[in-house]
Design an enzyme around this catalytic site. Sequence first.
Site, PDB file in Angstrom:
ATOM      1  N   LYS A  49       0.829  -1.211   0.000  1.00  0.00           N
ATOM      2  CA  LYS A  49       0.000   0.000   0.000  1.00  0.00           C
ATOM      3  C   LYS A  49       0.857   1.252   0.000  1.00  0.00           C
ATOM      4  O   LYS A  49       0.490   2.261  -0.614  1.00  0.00           O
ATOM      5  CB  LYS A  49      -0.971  -0.018   1.182  1.00  0.00           C
ATOM      6  CG  LYS A  49      -2.146  -0.946   0.911  1.00  0.00           C
ATOM      7  CD  LYS A  49      -3.060  -1.085   2.104  1.00  0.00           C
ATOM      8  CE  LYS A  49      -4.075  -2.203   1.869  1.00  0.00           C
ATOM      9  NZ  LYS A  49      -4.574  -2.778   3.113  1.00  0.00           N
TER      10      LYS A  49
ATOM     11  N   LYS B 264      -8.312 -16.176 -13.481  1.00  0.00           N
ATOM     12  CA  LYS B 264      -9.615 -16.253 -12.826  1.00  0.00           C
ATOM     13  C   LYS B 264     -10.392 -14.940 -12.912  1.00  0.00           C
ATOM     14  O   LYS B 264      -9.818 -13.885 -13.195  1.00  0.00           O
ATOM     15  CB  LYS B 264      -9.436 -16.695 -11.382  1.00  0.00           C
ATOM     16  CG  LYS B 264      -8.632 -15.747 -10.538  1.00  0.00           C
ATOM     17  CD  LYS B 264      -8.601 -16.219  -9.095  1.00  0.00           C
ATOM     18  CE  LYS B 264      -8.020 -15.115  -8.261  1.00  0.00           C
ATOM     19  NZ  LYS B 264      -7.921 -15.326  -6.877  1.00  0.00           N
TER      20      LYS B 264
ATOM     21  N   LYS C 249     -12.175  -8.383 -10.437  1.00  0.00           N
ATOM     22  CA  LYS C 249     -12.427  -7.045 -10.962  1.00  0.00           C
ATOM     23  C   LYS C 249     -11.126  -6.321 -11.300  1.00  0.00           C
ATOM     24  O   LYS C 249     -11.112  -5.428 -12.139  1.00  0.00           O
ATOM     25  CB  LYS C 249     -13.275  -6.228  -9.992  1.00  0.00           C
ATOM     26  CG  LYS C 249     -12.590  -5.929  -8.690  1.00  0.00           C
ATOM     27  CD  LYS C 249     -13.361  -4.882  -7.919  1.00  0.00           C
ATOM     28  CE  LYS C 249     -12.640  -4.671  -6.610  1.00  0.00           C
ATOM     29  NZ  LYS C 249     -13.121  -3.708  -5.733  1.00  0.00           N
TER      30      LYS C 249
END
Length: 331
Positions: free
Chosen positions: A111, A194, A197
Amino acid sequence: METVVSGIRSTGKLHLGNYYGAIQNFVKMQHEYNCYFFIADLHSLTTHPTPGDLHGNVKHVLVEYLAAGIDPEQSTIYIQSDVPEVSELYLYLNMNAYLGELERATSFKDKVRANPDNVNAGLLTYPVLMAADILIHKAIKVPVGKDQEQHLEMARTFGNRFNRLYNNEYFPEPYAFSFGESLIKIPGLDGKGKMGKSEGEANAVYLSDSPEVIRKKVMRAVTDSGPTSENQEKPQEIQNLFDLMKVVSTPDTHDHFNDLYNKMQIRYGDLKKQLAEDMVIATTPIREKINDIAANSDYLRKVAQHGADKARESAQRTIKEVRELIGFRNF
Ligand code: TRP
């Protein structure tokens, strides 16, 4: 009955991959465990959502989980911020969480790299809050993906450290609950891996997608120029479409198109049309439920209240004992 806790990120719509994967397992677990499922809205504050977005996202996630089959009578479904005891435990655990170990967490480093201008303390102590989520109910099983293993290890560390400090076997050790073989992998529509989003809007079919949107997405799915010999092995992008068919279509439909492929008579347009229709059939009842529940504020209010009551009952028991152990005592 063993206690299970799982936190649900408060952003993002559910797609078929979530539905046939984790959610189906949650639905089954409801009958076998004492389940606490909560929407992690406190965690989402690290990214500073607007009040409107925050509320909208939480509502959206609650509605979709209910529509997908989480039963508020079987399990406890609640909103994290409705249980202030979680924040209190987070404060206590923070006193024994060390800067070095928090800075070493992979998710923190990721992050920081992604958002170097927003390295706040909440981000640093995200694993402490997650530990509080789990320990507040003394859960021992946590159904999460591989990416959360390190956070769980930290939850065990913080729980054990508390136990040692107060010389008490108070918190049990939580472990990742792996669905193992039973977790079906749902491929996306981009011909690669897979469904997810992060791979782009068009790669995933969402439970809330209208039939028109589903048809458009499926018709644009990646294919090749067709088989060049009989019974040949399918390339990944074609195998993906057949794998999706296995999930949403009847076995007869799947076998019919499989035979056509093997005989080199397949027309991908027909296959996609069929796949899209079967996806529409599979998602329509859920989409209708989503719309019904979203329009029923009374029901949502009741579910949230009921969940908060049940979660707080458990959380208050823990906090009372924790306060005692720490030495906060009445005169
Ligand atoms: N960190 C989890 C995720 O990103 C969400 C989460 C927050 C969670 N608190 C939790 C998961 C407690 C399990 C238990 O998916």
